[in-house]
Every structure is written in C-alpha cells, then in structure tokens.
Design an enzyme around this catalytic site. Structure first.
Site, PDB file in Angstrom:
ATOM      1  N   LYS A 111       1.143  -0.809   0.153  1.00  0.00           N
ATOM      2  CA  LYS A 111       0.149  -0.509   0.087  1.00  0.00           C
ATOM      3  C   LYS A 111       0.958   1.230  -0.011  1.00  0.00           C
ATOM      4  O   LYS A 111       0.277   2.306  -0.823  1.00  0.00           O
ATOM      5  CB  LYS A 111      -0.907   0.248   1.561  1.00  0.00           C
ATOM      6  CG  LYS A 111      -2.114   0.970   2.177  1.00  0.00           C
ATOM      7  CD  LYS A 111      -2.339   1.369   2.862  1.00  0.00           C
ATOM      8  CE  LYS A 111      -1.412   1.947   4.036  1.00  0.00           C
ATOM      9  NZ  LYS A 111      -1.642   2.964   3.840  1.00  0.00           N
ATOM     10  N   ASN A 112       1.930   1.082   0.929  1.00  0.00           N
ATOM     11  CA  ASN A 112       2.636   2.225   0.627  1.00  0.00           C
ATOM     12  C   ASN A 112       3.540   2.512   0.377  1.00  0.00           C
ATOM     13  O   ASN A 112       4.260   3.934   0.733  1.00  0.00           O
ATOM     14  CB  ASN A 112       3.266   2.411   2.620  1.00  0.00           C
ATOM     15  CG  ASN A 112       2.671   2.193   3.470  1.00  0.00           C
ATOM     16  OD1 ASN A 112       1.090   2.509   3.370  1.00  0.00           O
ATOM     17  ND2 ASN A 112       2.913   2.339   4.505  1.00  0.00           N
ATOM     18  N   ARG A 141      -5.025  10.179   4.562  1.00  0.00           N
ATOM     19  CA  ARG A 141      -4.235  11.644   4.791  1.00  0.00           C
ATOM     20  C   ARG A 141      -2.872  11.284   3.423  1.00  0.00           C
ATOM     21  O   ARG A 141      -2.750  12.425   3.140  1.00  0.00           O
ATOM     22  CB  ARG A 141      -2.868  11.642   5.982  1.00  0.00           C
ATOM     23  CG  ARG A 141      -4.338  11.112   7.273  1.00  0.00           C
ATOM     24  CD  ARG A 141      -2.829  11.163   8.142  1.00  0.00           C
ATOM     25  NE  ARG A 141      -2.291  12.026   8.268  1.00  0.00           N
ATOM     26  CZ  ARG A 141      -1.029  12.003   7.843  1.00  0.00           C
ATOM     27  NH1 ARG A 141      -0.799  11.275   6.954  1.00  0.00           N
ATOM     28  NH2 ARG A 141      -0.506  13.153   7.501  1.00  0.00           N
ATOM     29  N   CYS A 169      -5.477  11.928  12.739  1.00  0.00           N
ATOM     30  CA  CYS A 169      -5.972  10.531  12.995  1.00  0.00           C
ATOM     31  C   CYS A 169      -6.232   9.952  14.129  1.00  0.00           C
ATOM     32  O   CYS A 169      -4.819  10.548  15.152  1.00  0.00           O
ATOM     33  CB  CYS A 169      -5.436   9.979  11.801  1.00  0.00           C
ATOM     34  SG  CYS A 169      -4.148   8.861  11.626  1.00  0.00           S
ATOM     35  N   ARG A 199       0.081  13.853  12.841  1.00  0.00           N
ATOM     36  CA  ARG A 199       0.354  13.393  11.206  1.00  0.00           C
ATOM     37  C   ARG A 199       0.599  15.316  10.647  1.00  0.00           C
ATOM     38  O   ARG A 199      -0.348  15.710   9.663  1.00  0.00           O
ATOM     39  CB  ARG A 199      -0.545  12.862  10.654  1.00  0.00           C
ATOM     40  CG  ARG A 199      -0.820  11.557  11.545  1.00  0.00           C
ATOM     41  CD  ARG A 199      -0.217  10.843  11.785  1.00  0.00           C
ATOM     42  NE  ARG A 199       0.237  10.071  10.440  1.00  0.00           N
ATOM     43  CZ  ARG A 199       0.005   8.920   9.800  1.00  0.00           C
ATOM     44  NH1 ARG A 199      -0.725   8.392  10.374  1.00  0.00           N
ATOM     45  NH2 ARG A 199       0.504   9.177   8.691  1.00  0.00           N
ATOM     46  N   ASP A 240       4.190   0.233  12.222  1.00  0.00           N
ATOM     47  CA  ASP A 240       3.027  -0.342  11.154  1.00  0.00           C
ATOM     48  C   ASP A 240       3.292  -2.172  12.019  1.00  0.00           C
ATOM     49  O   ASP A 240       2.343  -2.393  11.735  1.00  0.00           O
ATOM     50  CB  ASP A 240       3.855   0.006  10.106  1.00  0.00           C
ATOM     51  CG  ASP A 240       3.303   0.677   9.203  1.00  0.00           C
ATOM     52  OD1 ASP A 240       3.500   1.345   8.310  1.00  0.00           O
ATOM     53  OD2 ASP A 240       3.084   2.043  10.298  1.00  0.00           O
ATOM     54  N   VAL A 297       7.742   6.702  16.211  1.00  0.00           N
ATOM     55  CA  VAL A 297       7.240   7.058  15.526  1.00  0.00           C
ATOM     56  C   VAL A 297       6.436   8.397  15.632  1.00  0.00           C
ATOM     57  O   VAL A 297       6.181   8.952  15.666  1.00  0.00           O
ATOM     58  CB  VAL A 297       7.300   5.858  14.679  1.00  0.00           C
ATOM     59  CG1 VAL A 297       7.147   7.388  13.004  1.00  0.00           C
ATOM     60  CG2 VAL A 297       9.545   5.038  14.899  1.00  0.00           C
ATOM     61  N   ARG A 311      -8.449  -0.858   4.644  1.00  0.00           N
ATOM     62  CA  ARG A 311      -7.795  -0.129   3.969  1.00  0.00           C
ATOM     63  C   ARG A 311      -6.076  -0.829   3.745  1.00  0.00           C
ATOM     64  O   ARG A 311      -5.546   0.086   2.807  1.00  0.00           O
ATOM     65  CB  ARG A 311      -7.716   1.355   4.938  1.00  0.00           C
ATOM     66  CG  ARG A 311      -9.338   1.831   5.375  1.00  0.00           C
ATOM     67  CD  ARG A 311      -8.264   3.477   6.042  1.00  0.00           C
ATOM     68  NE  ARG A 311      -7.602   4.289   5.343  1.00  0.00           N
ATOM     69  CZ  ARG A 311      -6.468   5.505   5.704  1.00  0.00           C
ATOM     70  NH1 ARG A 311      -6.905   5.408   6.662  1.00  0.00           N
ATOM     71  NH2 ARG A 311      -6.002   6.008   5.398  1.00  0.00           N
TER      72      ARG A 311
HETATM   73  C1  EPZ Z   1       4.233   6.856   6.488  1.00  0.00           C
HETATM   74  O1  EPZ Z   1       3.422   7.676   7.293  1.00  0.00           O
HETATM   75  C2  EPZ Z   1       3.079   5.905   5.861  1.00  0.00           C
HETATM   76  N1  EPZ Z   1       2.448   6.142   5.181  1.00  0.00           N
HETATM   77  C3  EPZ Z   1       2.608   5.601   7.548  1.00  0.00           C
HETATM   78  O2  EPZ Z   1       1.933   3.861   7.169  1.00  0.00           O
HETATM   79  C4  EPZ Z   1       4.234   4.760   8.446  1.00  0.00           C
HETATM   80  O3  EPZ Z   1       3.536   4.446   9.750  1.00  0.00           O
HETATM   81  C5  EPZ Z   1       4.326   6.151   8.729  1.00  0.00           C
HETATM   82  O4  EPZ Z   1       4.900   6.626   7.481  1.00  0.00           O
HETATM   83  C6  EPZ Z   1       6.201   5.890   9.221  1.00  0.00           C
HETATM   84  O5  EPZ Z   1       6.796   4.757   8.955  1.00  0.00           O
HETATM   85  C7  EPZ Z   1       2.366   5.844   3.963  1.00  0.00           C
HETATM   86  O6  EPZ Z   1       3.709   6.020   4.031  1.00  0.00           O
HETATM   87  C8  EPZ Z   1       1.298   6.636   2.795  1.00  0.00           C
HETATM   88  P1  EPZ Z   1       5.626   9.759   8.832  1.00  0.00           P
HETATM   89  P2  EPZ Z   1       3.841   9.113   6.890  1.00  0.00           P
HETATM   90  O7  EPZ Z   1       6.487  11.308   7.784  1.00  0.00           O
HETATM   91  O8  EPZ Z   1       4.707   9.686   5.738  1.00  0.00           O
HETATM   92  C9  EPZ Z   1       6.142  13.442  12.317  1.00  0.00           C
HETATM   93  C10 EPZ Z   1       0.424   2.458   7.824  1.00  0.00           C
HETATM   94  O9  EPZ Z   1      -0.136   2.012   8.553  1.00  0.00           O
HETATM   95  N2  EPZ Z   1       6.156  14.642  11.066  1.00  0.00           N
HETATM   96  O10 EPZ Z   1       7.276   9.015   8.098  1.00  0.00           O
HETATM   97  O11 EPZ Z   1       2.543  10.027   7.227  1.00  0.00           O
HETATM   98  C11 EPZ Z   1       4.901  12.564  12.356  1.00  0.00           C
HETATM   99  O12 EPZ Z   1       4.268  13.600  12.904  1.00  0.00           O
HETATM  100  C12 EPZ Z   1       0.350   4.212   7.921  1.00  0.00           C
HETATM  101  O13 EPZ Z   1       0.100   2.090   6.589  1.00  0.00           O
HETATM  102  C13 EPZ Z   1       6.241  15.713  11.257  1.00  0.00           C
HETATM  103  O14 EPZ Z   1       6.649  15.833  12.547  1.00  0.00           O
HETATM  104  O15 EPZ Z   1       4.882   9.184   8.032  1.00  0.00           O
HETATM  105  C14 EPZ Z   1       5.408  11.297  12.791  1.00  0.00           C
HETATM  106  O16 EPZ Z   1       5.933  11.598  14.531  1.00  0.00           O
HETATM  107  C15 EPZ Z   1       0.568   4.683   9.693  1.00  0.00           C
HETATM  108  N3  EPZ Z   1       6.550  16.645  10.643  1.00  0.00           N
HETATM  109  C16 EPZ Z   1       7.174  11.106  12.166  1.00  0.00           C
HETATM  110  O17 EPZ Z   1       7.622  12.393  11.569  1.00  0.00           O
HETATM  111  C17 EPZ Z   1       6.112  15.614   8.690  1.00  0.00           C
HETATM  112  O18 EPZ Z   1       6.094  16.666   7.559  1.00  0.00           O
HETATM  113  C18 EPZ Z   1       7.189   9.607  10.834  1.00  0.00           C
HETATM  114  O19 EPZ Z   1       5.758  10.606  10.396  1.00  0.00           O
HETATM  115  C19 EPZ Z   1       5.917  14.828   8.269  1.00  0.00           C
HETATM  116  C20 EPZ Z   1       5.354  13.987   9.572  1.00  0.00           C
END
Ligand code: EPZ
Length: 416
Positions: free
Chosen positions: A22-23, A91, A115, A120, A303, A325, A395
């Site tokens: 998916k990702n 998202r 969420c 996020r 995840d 995370v 999803r």
């Molecule tokens: C991706 O989400 C995945 N989704 C998530 O999978 C996964 O859990 C996550 O990466 C971590 O591996 C997709 O790829 C579609 P991040 P993402 O930006 O990109 C902070 C699932 O279950 N952050 O790596 O949204 C954030 O709050 C989903 O398949 C900021 O602060 O995650 C978090 O604490 C859930 N500012 C950390 O970074 C930003 O601008 C990592 O988030 C962006 C992120």
C-alpha cells in the site's frame, strides 16, 4: 458496517501470498501526475486507499484504468485542487501536492488533519517546498502552493518522514538544478518510488539511503513499473503463524525488508526459514517476551508494533514496547485489555505481561494496524471475537479474512 467474527484456537497452516505494498502504491500512483506519458503499474493491491487515490487522480483530470492488479494512468491535468471530502478519508492524499506544484506550478490540497495515531503534521513537506521556491498559504484548511518554477536546493529533514521524503523527491524531479535531501527516509517504499521515477526519465541517486540526490529534468516520459511486496502485510501473517503456534509459508515477500521483525520473532522463539522470496514461520508451543522499540527503517517498523503487541500479550514473561515514531499509537491496548491482556501504559511505553490465554470479546477497530492486531488476538483467544469498524482494516489488507481462512482460521465477515 461489516464485522469480522473469529473463533480462536486454530493453528494456522499452509501458504499465503503477499499483495503489493500500500505504502509504495500510493506515492507511485501519485507520481503519474508528473508526466504526460502513459504509466503502467503492476502488482497494485486492491485496497480502499488505492481506490481513494485513483478517485483523487480522476478528480484532477487523469484517465485511470485498472485491469486486475495492473493500473494504467494517463494524467492529463484539468484542475489542481484535491478536495477535503477525498483527502479526509486518506491522509496520504498529501502526496499529490509535490507532483502538482512541480508539473503545474500550483496546487490547492486540503490539509490531511490528524488521525487516531497522531497529529500527523505536514510542516516538513511545506517547509521543503518553500525552500525550493514555492509560495505556501494555509487558508480554510487548505494548502495553497504556487511557484514560477521550483529550484533545486539542499534540504535537511528535521525528522525522518516517509511521505515527506516522497513528496519532495517528486517535486524535485522537475525542478531547475539539483536537490539534495538529507536525513531522508530510507524505507523500501521510497526506493520503489525512485525506481518508478527513474523509469520515467528522472535522475535520482541514493534512494534507500539517508542522502538522496535529484538532478532536475525538463519533462518525463511513460513508464512501466512494479509495486514491491507489502512488508507490513507479510509481517502480519508471520506474526499470525507465531501467535497460533502454526506453520505458515509467506510467499512473494522481500525477506530483506523484514529483518527487524525476523530477528525479534526468532528471539521470541519462533523458527524462521528464508528461501528466496518465501519466509516459513513455525511458532513453537510458546513464545517468550521480547522488548521492542519502533524506529524508522531499518529499525522495527511502527506499522508492526500493534501486531507484535498482540503476540506479546500471550508470551511468557514481560515485554516493554516503546513507540518512538507516533505519539498515540496505543489505541489497540484498551481493546486488547478487554480480551484479558495485561498491559500498562507508561508514556510512550507499553509494559505487556503475558497471560495464559485471551478471551474473545466484541472489540472495535480504531486504525488500520490496530485492527490487524485485534484480528491476531482473536485468532488465539478462547471463544468468539467480534471486530467492528472493519473498514479500517480494508484500507490496508486485501481480503484479510479470506487469506486467513485459507490458512485454517475460523474467521468470517458478516455484512450488517
Ligand atoms: C508513512 O506515514 C506511512 N504511510 C505510515 O503507514 C507509517 O506508519 C509512517 O510512514 C512511518 O513509517 C504511508 O506511507 C502512506 P512520517 P507518514 O511522515 O509519511 C512526524 C500505515 O499503517 N512528521 O514518516 O505520514 C510525524 O508526526 C501507515 O500504513 C512531522 O512532524 O509518516 C511522525 O511522528 C500509518 N512533520 C514522524 O514524523 C512532517 O511534516 C514520522 O512520520 C511529517 C512527519
């Protein structure tokens, strides 16, 4: 709303094939916005989130055609707004921001909002686009971005962000000059996206490491690319084998992407044989507690944290699970405790004391991976577990109850 009913106690046996990730599919499908050429993507999973991003691309003007797990996209762009009613359901819609700004010079994308697992924010996405020369306004819950042309620059991500890295990598492929992303996310899905973009004629080096260099080009061509196997789905089935004390061969996965989980399952007493793209997991009669700390790739994936917690609730001993995370990714804990699990939350740590058995109960899914963890708990609980709000699990998992039932689980979906 559908429910999933599970009668626990069956040991899973047999083979299960993993779907496309998916990702990886979401950013790769979004990347088709960058080119007027025709994009053909193989091994695309049949998931609700994939349906959502297809709808989003069509709303922007793209022609999208699915044939089984192959998707063809021809992204003529008629308008550059990603509306709230689509973005609020997923998202990851924010992933159209980079491509739209890069190709059209403008975009209006609804802010995704938080969420169940956390706020996020997307501040790092926006800060990087500004550094590349985009004007960013936040108005009425939307991001409005405009540029006369993005310029290459060096960007250091304050925290490792998967979709942040992907969004900016996509924005950079059509920028003037070279962009260097430092402290970039190293997830395999980032690498898969870079491979697809390079297939279109982009010039990206270093994807999969924490420094990615993108040399801007003036336009991109057609591409045919494949989505990698879903390491989170594969890991979920590996844990399902361990928790039921079964013997399952997970086929069509990439064992290299599962090293953190494989190490932990071996430490917990499961036996794991790797053979090419298959992983065979046989759970002994009991598993032992292990400690988990979630980290960006290649560390233990957030995840799979909820799914591993399900295993630890019936392990021998006490396990400390640290979620580093996301700030609120323990929504599954209360539901597991209703099934008899013994878990104490202390800040970002969950202390899990293994119990002899869980009891089936009506439980509620709150987010995608929490839902999967409650299915795993139901597989081993005594009696019936009734999981509601099943749309969460759809999803990210292709017909999970069919795949588990083929492995011998007593599981079925009831439409309400
Ligand atoms: C991706 O989400 C995945 N989704 C998530 O999978 C996964 O859990 C996550 O990466 C971590 O591996 C997709 O790829 C579609 P991040 P993402 O930006 O990109 C902070 C699932 O279950 N952050 O790596 O949204 C954030 O709050 C989903 O398949 C900021 O602060 O995650 C978090 O604490 C859930 N500012 C950390 O970074 C930003 O601008 C990592 O988030 C962006 C992120």
């Amino acid at each position: 709303m559908d429910k999933i009913l599970i009668e626990g106690g069956e040991k899973l046996r047999g083979e299960v094939s993993v779907s496309g990730a998916k990702n990886a599919a979401l950013p790769i499908i979004a990347s088709s916005l960058l080119t007027e050429g025709s994009c053909v993507f193989h091994n695309v999973p049949d998931l609700v989130d994939v349906k959502t991003i297809k709808k989003l691309l069509v709303s922007l003007g793209a022609a999208v055609e699915a044939k089984g797990n192959t998707l063809q996209v021809q992204a003529g762009i008629q308008q550059c707004e990603a509306s709230y009613d689509l973005v609020k359901t997923m998202r990851a819609s924010i992933l159209v921001l980079g491509p739209l700004v890069a190709r059209m010079g403008r975009a209006r994308v609804s802010l995704p909002g938080g969420c169940a697992i956390g706020a996020r924010p997307v501040n790092l996405h926006l800060k990087a686009l500004q550094a590349m020369g985009a004007e960013i306004d936040l108005r009425d819950g939307y991001v409005e971005a405009t540029t006369k042309g993005l310029k290459g620059t060096t960007i250091f991500f304050d925290t490792s962000t998967v979709t942040g890295t992907e969004n900016i990598m996509m924005a950079a492929v059509l920028a003037r000059g070279t962009t260097v992303l430092e402290n970039a996310a190293k997830e395999p899905e980032v690498e898969n996206l870079a491979t697809a973009l390079n297939g279109m004629g982009a010039k990206i080096r270093g994807a999969g490491t924490d420094v990615i260099t993108i040399e801007g080009v003036t336009s991109l061509d057609s591409v045919e690319a494949s989505i990698i196997a879903d390491r989170v789905e594969a890991g979920t089935f590996m844990i399902a084998a361990a928790i039921t004390g079964g013997d399952v061969v997970v086929k069509g996965c990439e064992p290299k992407h599962l090293e953190a989980l494989t190490a932990k399952l071996r430490e917990a007493g499961a036996s794991i044989e790797i053979n090419g793209s298959s992983v065979r997991v046989s759970g002994g009669n009991s598993v032992h507690s292990v400690d988990i700390t979630t980290l960006p790739y290649p560390g233990f994936p957030t995840d799979l944290q909820a799914q591993m917690m399900a295993l630890m609730t019936v392990a021998i001993g006490t396990s400390v699970i640290r979620e580093t995370v996301f700030e609120n990714r323990f929504m599954h804990v209360n539901e597991m405790m209703r099934m008899g699990a013994d878990i104490v939350i202390d800040g970002n740590r969950a202390i899990v004391s293994g119990v002899n058995r869980l009891r089936g109960a009506p439980v509620m899914a709150t987010d995608l991976r929490a839902s999967a963890s409650l299915v795993l708990a139901g597989l081993v609980a005594e009696g019936t577990t009734e999981l509601s709000r099943v749309y969460h699990i759809d999803r990210g998992y292709e017909r999970i109850e069919e795949k588990l039932s083929r492995l011998g689980a007593n599981i079925r979906r009831v439409r309400e």
